[in-house]
Design an enzyme around this catalytic site. Sequence first.
Site, PDB file in Angstrom:
ATOM      1  N   CYS A  56     -10.588  -3.222  -4.276  1.00 45.07           N
ATOM      2  CA  CYS A  56      -9.650  -4.283  -4.660  1.00 45.07           C
ATOM      3  C   CYS A  56     -10.388  -5.523  -5.158  1.00 45.07           C
ATOM      4  O   CYS A  56      -9.970  -6.152  -6.122  1.00 45.07           O
ATOM      5  CB  CYS A  56      -8.737  -4.629  -3.492  1.00 45.07           C
TER       6      CYS A  56
ATOM      7  N   ASN B 136       0.839  -1.194   0.000  1.00 47.95           N
ATOM      8  CA  ASN B 136       0.000   0.000   0.000  1.00 47.95           C
ATOM      9  C   ASN B 136       0.878   1.250   0.000  1.00 47.95           C
ATOM     10  O   ASN B 136       1.963   1.271   0.578  1.00 47.95           O
ATOM     11  CB  ASN B 136      -1.013  -0.001   1.150  1.00 47.95           C
ATOM     12  N   VAL B 137       0.401   2.262  -0.711  1.00 51.06           N
ATOM     13  CA  VAL B 137       1.086   3.547  -0.806  1.00 51.06           C
ATOM     14  C   VAL B 137       0.043   4.621  -0.511  1.00 51.06           C
ATOM     15  O   VAL B 137      -0.873   4.825  -1.301  1.00 51.06           O
ATOM     16  CB  VAL B 137       1.694   3.764  -2.214  1.00 51.06           C
ATOM     17  N   GLU B 138       0.187   5.250   0.647  1.00 52.38           N
ATOM     18  CA  GLU B 138      -0.793   6.253   1.067  1.00 52.38           C
ATOM     19  C   GLU B 138      -0.443   7.632   0.524  1.00 52.38           C
ATOM     20  O   GLU B 138       0.684   7.890   0.100  1.00 52.38           O
ATOM     21  CB  GLU B 138      -0.878   6.297   2.589  1.00 52.38           C
ATOM     22  N   CYS B 139      -1.432   8.492   0.580  1.00 53.65           N
ATOM     23  CA  CYS B 139      -1.302   9.857   0.103  1.00 53.65           C
ATOM     24  C   CYS B 139      -2.073  10.758   1.073  1.00 53.65           C
ATOM     25  O   CYS B 139      -3.093  10.338   1.623  1.00 53.65           O
ATOM     26  CB  CYS B 139      -1.897   9.943  -1.312  1.00 53.65           C
ATOM     27  N   ALA B 140      -1.588  11.967   1.267  1.00 49.86           N
ATOM     28  CA  ALA B 140      -2.289  12.903   2.151  1.00 49.86           C
ATOM     29  C   ALA B 140      -3.715  13.162   1.669  1.00 49.86           C
ATOM     30  O   ALA B 140      -4.600  13.461   2.466  1.00 49.86           O
ATOM     31  CB  ALA B 140      -1.521  14.218   2.251  1.00 49.86           C
TER      32      ALA B 140
ATOM     33  N   GLU C 138      -3.114  -4.743  -3.065  1.00 55.32           N
ATOM     34  CA  GLU C 138      -3.637  -5.670  -4.067  1.00 55.32           C
ATOM     35  C   GLU C 138      -3.685  -5.014  -5.445  1.00 55.32           C
ATOM     36  O   GLU C 138      -3.252  -5.585  -6.454  1.00 55.32           O
ATOM     37  CB  GLU C 138      -5.047  -6.144  -3.692  1.00 55.32           C
TER      38      GLU C 138
END
Length: 158
Positions: free
Chosen positions: A101, A53-57, A66
């Site tokens: 997903c 997982n790659v989060e963003c503000a 996934e």
Amino acid sequence: MGDSDHSSDPSVRLEELIDESVKVKRRAYCPYSKFPVGAAVLGCDGRIYTGCNVECAVYPLTMCAERNAITKAVSEGCKKFTAIVITSDLKNSIITPCGACRQIIAEFGMDAEVYMTKSDRSYTKLTLRELLPLGFGPDSLQEEKIIVNGAPIPTIQQ
């Protein structure tokens, strides 16, 4: 990624898939949720594609593990999968794919095996069809449509 065994049978490569999903989970970028997730997709080509997982503000732009793994596989030419393994740090529960997903996995096959793990490597296996009953996918777009006066019903233009 383990290419020593090119089998696309998930039961043969399950431990390797779990290992790869745990390894990539450590690379997750999750400064907001502090909830790292890893995924490993087994392609019909026998290759393993991983994602975290790659989060963003801007939260809606966050990429789940996934979807990241599937996008990576597609970008490398693989569009058929036999299984996906998902890992997290949950101690007492399995990690399950979110609705978005599930829908992306459905795009590539309702019969894909989804292995949802606990941190101790135990897992629950379901097919995507079981996780997304009555799911909408590519086959839905191929279904017969209503015809009026010999032509499909026109769409309303706004």
